[in-house]
Design an enzyme around this catalytic site. Structure first.
Site: not given
Ligand code: RIB
Ligand code: CA
Length: 313
Positions: A243
């Site tokens: 992500h």
């Molecule tokens: O949903 C994924 C996000 O939430 C990413 O940034 C992960 O590190 C958490 O912060």
């Protein structure tokens, strides 16, 4: 000319990979890192950032400023099942060097960099938007004067990862997310719709780490172990989503991505829909000013080539 960047992060596992990518990319100049509670408590997130900087021998070059320990209005929800109790798995990263802890206010540091790099600063928000919303409240015109705010968050046409409809960052602090998406800021959202298109497989990671043995590759293998076990159980694949590295890549080379404008809201009142992000892609001229850029496509091979090239060389 490198792009001046401030990274706001709830350093967890994918945040740590994103920090390594950012700090090893000559296109970016990371001016400061602010931390926010999310994947883990903010003190753990701050320590995790310091550990990443130590392994990269950058612990005296990039100031780390601790930010919000809880969301604007809500009780903090963390994600130990995903990132481990310590945020980088369940082991406690030991700091080997003295870290000049910048005793400053994260909001002031964010606004100070907006002032110092008008129209150039990229703020890359990898966690709940608590610090960003607080800075916007205190200095709206300064925040509107940045080049861009890139937020990893939201989920539009895919299920949430925190309950059925919400993405974690926007679930943790929905009030902050709603304030930012409605703030007529130069905002780019990198939602799950995009980030779940790419997976880092554990076998690939191990192969590459073995080819390039180093303190960094050993550290990466160690802090990704729990994260990958979680995905094997919860998602059915032996690997992990990237992500936050995708949000950083959007700052490095936006040409590999496709995006479109939308009017976005984040649910703050729903009993069952807390943190849900809703996009109206029928952007009318009247609402264009409040439009957010939503990233929905990426050249996968091009991103993975950049990611591995920067991580391992
Ligand atoms: O949903 C994924 C996000 O939430 C990413 O940034 C992960 O590190 C958490 O912060
Ligand atoms: Ca994060």
């Amino acid at each position: 000319m490198p792009i001046p960047v401030l990274i706001d992060t709830d350093t967890g596992v994918d945040d740590a990979l994103a920090l390594i990518l950012a700090l090893r990319s000559p296109e970016l100049s990371v001016k400061a890192i602010t931390t926010v509670a999310g994947n883990a408590g903010v003190q753990r997130c701050t320590r995790n950032v310091q550990k990443v900087l130590e392994v990269l021998h950058e612990h005296n070059t990039v100031p780390v400023v601790q930010g919000a320990s809880k969301p604007l209005k809500r009780t903090l929800v963390t994600a130990p099942e995903v990132h481990g109790f310590e945020g980088l798995g369940n082991f406690i990263p030991v700091l080997l060097h003295y870290h000049t802890r910048v005793r400053a206010n994260a909001v002031e540091v964010i606004l100070g960099h907006c002032r110092k790099y008008p129209k150039r600063l990229n703020i890359i928000a990898l966690g709940p938007l608590t610090n960003i919303a607080a800075a916007f409240k205190r200095g709206p015109s300064l925040m509107r004067n940045v080049r861009r705010i890139i937020s990893m968050g939201g989920a539009f046409r895919v299920p949430g990862n925190t309950g059925p409809v919400a993405e974690f960052n926007y679930y943790v602090d929905p009030e902050a997310a709603e304030a930012v998406v409605r703030g007529r800021l130069p905002l780019t959202m990198v939602p799950l719709d995009l980030t779940e298109q790419i997976v880092l497989m554990r076998k690939d990671l191990e192969y590459r780490a073995r080819r390039r043995p180093s303190a960094l590759s050993r550290f990466i293998l160690k802090f990704t172990r729990h994260y990958m076990r979680y995905h094997l159980k919860a998602e059915g694949f032996d690997g992990g989503f990237l992500h936050d590295p995708l949000a950083v890549a959007m700052a490095i080379d936006p040409r590999m991505f496709r995006s479109r404008p939308a009017t976005v809201h984040v649910e703050t009142r729903g009993r069952w829909t807390r943190g849900m992000s809703i996009a109206d892609f029928r952007v009318r001229p009247s609402s264009r000013g409040s439009a957010v850029e939503v990233v929905f496509g990426v050249e996968k091979e091009r991103f993975l080539r950049l990611f591995h090239e920067r991580l391992w060389t």
